[in-house]
Design a protein around this motif. Structure first.
Motif, PDB file in Angstrom:
ATOM      1  N   ILE A 471     -21.206  -0.131 -25.639  1.00  0.00           N
ATOM      2  CA  ILE A 471     -21.238  -0.712 -24.483  1.00  0.00           C
ATOM      3  C   ILE A 471     -19.888  -0.393 -23.707  1.00  0.00           C
ATOM      4  CG2 ILE A 471     -21.094  -2.919 -23.393  1.00  0.00           C
ATOM      5  CD1 ILE A 471     -22.364  -3.982 -25.920  1.00  0.00           C
ATOM      6  N   SER A 472     -19.813   0.294 -22.398  1.00  0.00           N
ATOM      7  CA  SER A 472     -18.745   0.785 -21.797  1.00  0.00           C
ATOM      8  C   SER A 472     -19.007   0.461 -20.504  1.00  0.00           C
ATOM      9  CB  SER A 472     -18.657   2.199 -22.000  1.00  0.00           C
ATOM     10  OG  SER A 472     -17.771   2.793 -21.172  1.00  0.00           O
ATOM     11  N   ALA A 473     -17.791   0.205 -19.751  1.00  0.00           N
ATOM     12  CA  ALA A 473     -17.638  -0.146 -18.125  1.00  0.00           C
ATOM     13  C   ALA A 473     -17.264   1.132 -17.607  1.00  0.00           C
ATOM     14  CB  ALA A 473     -16.554  -1.163 -18.006  1.00  0.00           C
ATOM     15  N   HIS A 474     -16.925   2.037 -18.444  1.00  0.00           N
ATOM     16  CA  HIS A 474     -16.384   3.406 -17.591  1.00  0.00           C
ATOM     17  C   HIS A 474     -17.529   4.364 -17.472  1.00  0.00           C
ATOM     18  CE1 HIS A 474     -12.481   2.471 -19.065  1.00  0.00           C
ATOM     19  NE2 HIS A 474     -13.002   2.297 -20.333  1.00  0.00           N
ATOM     20  N   PRO A 475     -17.702   5.132 -16.168  1.00  0.00           N
ATOM     21  CA  PRO A 475     -18.697   5.895 -15.911  1.00  0.00           C
ATOM     22  C   PRO A 475     -18.731   7.017 -16.937  1.00  0.00           C
ATOM     23  CG  PRO A 475     -16.953   6.343 -14.629  1.00  0.00           C
ATOM     24  CD  PRO A 475     -16.660   5.046 -15.320  1.00  0.00           C
ATOM     25  N   PRO A 476     -19.624   7.790 -17.461  1.00  0.00           N
ATOM     26  CA  PRO A 476     -19.870   8.991 -18.433  1.00  0.00           C
ATOM     27  C   PRO A 476     -19.114  10.057 -17.846  1.00  0.00           C
ATOM     28  CG  PRO A 476     -21.880   8.568 -17.037  1.00  0.00           C
ATOM     29  CD  PRO A 476     -21.159   7.426 -16.658  1.00  0.00           C
ATOM     30  N   ILE A 477     -18.357  10.782 -18.592  1.00  0.00           N
ATOM     31  CA  ILE A 477     -17.362  11.778 -18.163  1.00  0.00           C
ATOM     32  C   ILE A 477     -18.187  13.054 -18.021  1.00  0.00           C
ATOM     33  CG2 ILE A 477     -15.546  13.526 -18.886  1.00  0.00           C
ATOM     34  CD1 ILE A 477     -14.364  10.910 -20.333  1.00  0.00           C
ATOM     35  N   SER A 478     -19.227  13.278 -18.615  1.00  0.00           N
ATOM     36  CA  SER A 478     -19.946  14.541 -18.838  1.00  0.00           C
ATOM     37  C   SER A 478     -21.479  14.199 -18.334  1.00  0.00           C
ATOM     38  CB  SER A 478     -19.894  15.378 -20.035  1.00  0.00           C
ATOM     39  OG  SER A 478     -20.341  14.587 -21.327  1.00  0.00           O
ATOM     40  N   TYR A 493     -25.186   2.465 -23.825  1.00  0.00           N
ATOM     41  CA  TYR A 493     -25.503   3.774 -24.251  1.00  0.00           C
ATOM     42  C   TYR A 493     -26.291   3.822 -25.388  1.00  0.00           C
ATOM     43  CZ  TYR A 493     -22.993   5.022 -20.088  1.00  0.00           C
ATOM     44  OH  TYR A 493     -22.189   5.055 -18.945  1.00  0.00           O
ATOM     45  N   PHE A 494     -27.478   3.977 -25.585  1.00  0.00           N
ATOM     46  CA  PHE A 494     -28.179   3.780 -26.786  1.00  0.00           C
ATOM     47  C   PHE A 494     -28.275   5.102 -27.504  1.00  0.00           C
ATOM     48  CE2 PHE A 494     -32.323   3.251 -29.173  1.00  0.00           C
ATOM     49  CZ  PHE A 494     -31.948   2.200 -29.912  1.00  0.00           C
ATOM     50  N   ASN A 495     -27.889   5.103 -28.808  1.00  0.00           N
ATOM     51  CA  ASN A 495     -27.834   6.276 -29.521  1.00  0.00           C
ATOM     52  C   ASN A 495     -27.110   7.376 -28.949  1.00  0.00           C
ATOM     53  OD1 ASN A 495     -28.345   8.119 -31.681  1.00  0.00           O
ATOM     54  ND2 ASN A 495     -30.377   8.501 -31.215  1.00  0.00           N
ATOM     55  N   GLN A 501     -17.671  10.507 -24.926  1.00  0.00           N
ATOM     56  CA  GLN A 501     -16.099  10.431 -25.310  1.00  0.00           C
ATOM     57  C   GLN A 501     -15.792   8.886 -25.202  1.00  0.00           C
ATOM     58  OE1 GLN A 501     -13.596  12.369 -22.468  1.00  0.00           O
ATOM     59  NE2 GLN A 501     -11.519  11.733 -23.858  1.00  0.00           N
ATOM     60  N   LEU A 502     -15.265   8.503 -26.210  1.00  0.00           N
ATOM     61  CA  LEU A 502     -14.898   6.838 -26.139  1.00  0.00           C
ATOM     62  C   LEU A 502     -13.374   6.620 -25.403  1.00  0.00           C
ATOM     63  CD1 LEU A 502     -15.480   6.527 -29.901  1.00  0.00           C
ATOM     64  CD2 LEU A 502     -16.986   5.907 -28.087  1.00  0.00           C
ATOM     65  N   ARG A 503     -13.496   5.636 -24.753  1.00  0.00           N
ATOM     66  CA  ARG A 503     -12.230   5.357 -24.051  1.00  0.00           C
ATOM     67  C   ARG A 503     -11.951   3.824 -24.391  1.00  0.00           C
ATOM     68  NH1 ARG A 503     -14.481   7.682 -18.599  1.00  0.00           N
ATOM     69  NH2 ARG A 503     -16.336   7.382 -19.857  1.00  0.00           N
ATOM     70  N   ASP A 504     -10.592   3.328 -24.054  1.00  0.00           N
ATOM     71  CA  ASP A 504     -10.025   2.115 -24.334  1.00  0.00           C
ATOM     72  C   ASP A 504     -11.054   1.043 -23.798  1.00  0.00           C
ATOM     73  OD1 ASP A 504      -8.456  -0.032 -25.018  1.00  0.00           O
ATOM     74  OD2 ASP A 504      -7.827  -0.140 -23.061  1.00  0.00           O
ATOM     75  N   GLY A 505     -11.311   0.093 -24.298  1.00  0.00           N
ATOM     76  CA  GLY A 505     -12.355  -0.977 -23.967  1.00  0.00           C
ATOM     77  C   GLY A 505     -13.599  -0.895 -24.234  1.00  0.00           C
TER      78      GLY A 505
END
Length: 535
Positions: A471-478, A493-495, A501-505
């Motif tokens: 579960i992420s509030a960040h947009p995907p990097i790639s 993001y399921f599986n 890339q993991l980020r803070d939060g």
């Protein structure tokens, strides 16, 4: 001058915080059914009423002592104080005065203080003639010792219990709802008793060899006979008297049957309210609970899990089969439409409810429930079910904090884990409630060893964990991720792909055995800078 004093006094009371808070306190104490303090006060008053009645009964065969006298005076003092306080909170005189004054100012017409004061007085006087106020007043009189005849009013102290038992109140409401039928029956009964009294007196008076010496004796016999009691102290001797007795007995049976049918019909109409009152009384015991709207397959699984976690909840459903099933399982359930304002208010959405789960099988119904819940409580957490992707946005617009799509999630689960029996085994362990397998949401903190790393750099297999999603509030990097599930202000993001890339939060949703998850949490905690500094 007098007008100015009256208006200023009314405005003073309107703006006086201490006055308003005091009146609100006594309203909660005496009238607010959702107040904890009222329930304690009701128990106190029930005990006081029963003790005072026991004291008065004791004094019938014993001389009153000083302790009994002062106890009775204290009880009467409390009754009087309660009577005055109920009259005080019954209406706001200053509001009536200000309503008249402000209307006169708006219409540029003369303000008539006498008319305003009279209406305020009339409003207060209306309380004095309400049935419960009359009972409260009559309950005070038996303590006046010089007039022993007033002890007959002792029964009105017991009638005060109507105030403190909701079930007794409901019975009184049932009788009131059948006022017309009971009035008609009373007139018919009175007519029968009147005819029976006159006829029995004519046939059974002492001059004709009977046992009836007065009309009162005949009235007494007629009432006893109609009630089918028949004490036998007065019996008919003449042929005419016996005919009257048979007619009264048959009439009494008919009246009694009619009365029972009225009461049974009224109870059948009101039994739902009685059951709901029991549920509401149970809810009042909880400071925090969940409202489940809908008891289909999803609602049943949620309820089972909440009970397992020892969380309090109440089920709202309009489907009779669902309600019956919830009752069989021992859940608190209300048979009502959860999209109605009054239903959610009575379910204490503003007083104790921590979350509303809109999980009926109909998306339109879920939208209405979410709209109503958000209107009634702006801060409550609302989780809604959506069966169609096109309705997700509507759910969020209706006020839902989160929206779940169970069928889409099930499809994604099957598609993603085909050919991975270990993954399915772990997920089935969760579904079958195996205690050694857990699903946990683990946060990514700044400075931890997984912050900034990709999935393939974190060997979850070595750690005996299965990464279900992120579960992420960040947009995907790639690249675009193939299984992205939208949440409010976030994505699930399921599986996820190995390059994610993991980020803070971010939140990692992992499956695994208890000791594996505990070990991973400890790894994260020890890798953070402030934890290393402490060591």
């Amino acid at each position: 001058m007098l007008t100015r004093i009256i208006v200023r006094s009314a405005y003073f009371l309107k703006n006086a915080k201490r006055y308003q808070s005091t009146k609100r306190f006594f309203y909660d104490l005496l009238e607010n059914t959702n107040s904890q303090i009222k329930r304690r006060f009701d128990v106190f008053m029930i005990t006081l009423v029963l003790l005072s009645v026991a004291q008065l009964i004791y004094e019938v065969d014993h001389n009153p002592d000083a302790l009994g006298f002062w106890f009775d005076q204290a009880v009467v003092g409390i009754f009087i104080l309660e009577y005055l306080l109920r009259g005080w909170i019954y209406s706001d005189s200053h509001k009536i005065i200000l309503e008249h004054y402000e209307r006169a100012e708006y219409l540029n017409s003369p303000f008539r203080p006498g008319h305003a004061l009279w209406q305020a007085f009339t409003k207060k006087a209306h309380y004095l003639i309400t049935p419960m106020a009359i009972i409260d007043l009559l309950a005070i009189l038996p303590s006046y010792r010089p007039l022993r005849v007033l002890r007959v009013l002792l029964v009105f102290r017991l009638f005060k219990l109507f105030r403190y038992f909701s079930s007794i109140k409901l019975f009184a409401n049932i009788l009131a709802s059948k006022r017309f039928e009971l009035s008609t029956l009373s007139v018919f009964l009175g007519f029968i008793i009147f005819i029976g009294t006159i006829d029995f007196y004519l046939f059974e008076n002492t001059h004709d060899g009977g046992q009836v010496g007065s009309l009162f004796d005949a009235l007494y016999w007629a009432i006893v006979t109609v009630a089918t009691v028949g004490y036998g102290d007065i019996t008919p001797i003449t042929f005419g008297g016996r005919i009257v007795a048979m007619a009264l007995i048959l009439s009494g049976v008919g009246v009694l049957s009619f009365f029972i049918s009225i009461i049974v019909t009224a109870f059948n109409e009101e039994i739902q309210e009685l059951r709901e009152n029991t549920v509401y009384a149970e809810l009042n015991r909880y400071n925090r609970f969940v409202i489940i709207c809908g008891f289909g397959r999803v609602g049943q699984h949620i309820a089972r899990q909440l009970r397992k976690d020892r969380q309090h909840f109440v089920v709202l459903d309009i489907n009779e089969d669902h309600v019956l099933k919830a009752k069989q399982l021992g859940y608190l359930v209300i048979h009502a439409d959860a999209s109605k304002n009054d239903v959610l208010k009575n379910a204490r959405i503003n007083n104790g409810a921590s979350a509303v789960l809109c999980v009926t099988g109909d998306d339109v119904t879920n939208v209405y429930i979410a709209l109503t819940s958000r209107h009634l409580n702006k801060d409550i957490q609302i989780i809604s079910r959506a069966n169609g992707q096109e309705n997700v946005k509507k759910m969020y617009q209706a006020g839902a904090n989160n929206v779940i799509q169970p069928f889409e999630m099930a499809g994604m689960l099957v598609a993603e884990y085909i050919g991975q029996p270990t993954a399915f085994e772990a997920i089935l362990g969760i579904l079958h409630e195996e205690s050694h397998i857990l699903m946990e949401a683990i946060p990514v903190h700044t400075g931890s060893f997984i912050d900034g790393k990709t999935i393939n750099e974190i060997d979850f297999k070595v750690r005996k964990l299965l990464l279900l999603g992120i579960i992420s509030a960040h947009p995907p990097i790639s690249k675009e991720h193939k299984a992205s599930y939208p949440l409010k202000n976030q994505h699930f993001y399921f599986n996820p792909e190995q390059y994610f890339q993991l980020r803070d939060g971010d939140l990692l949703v992992v499956l695994g055995r208890t000791h594996s998850i505990t070990h991973f949490r400890n790894e994260l905690a020890h890798s953070r800078p402030h934890q290393r500094a402490k060591q």
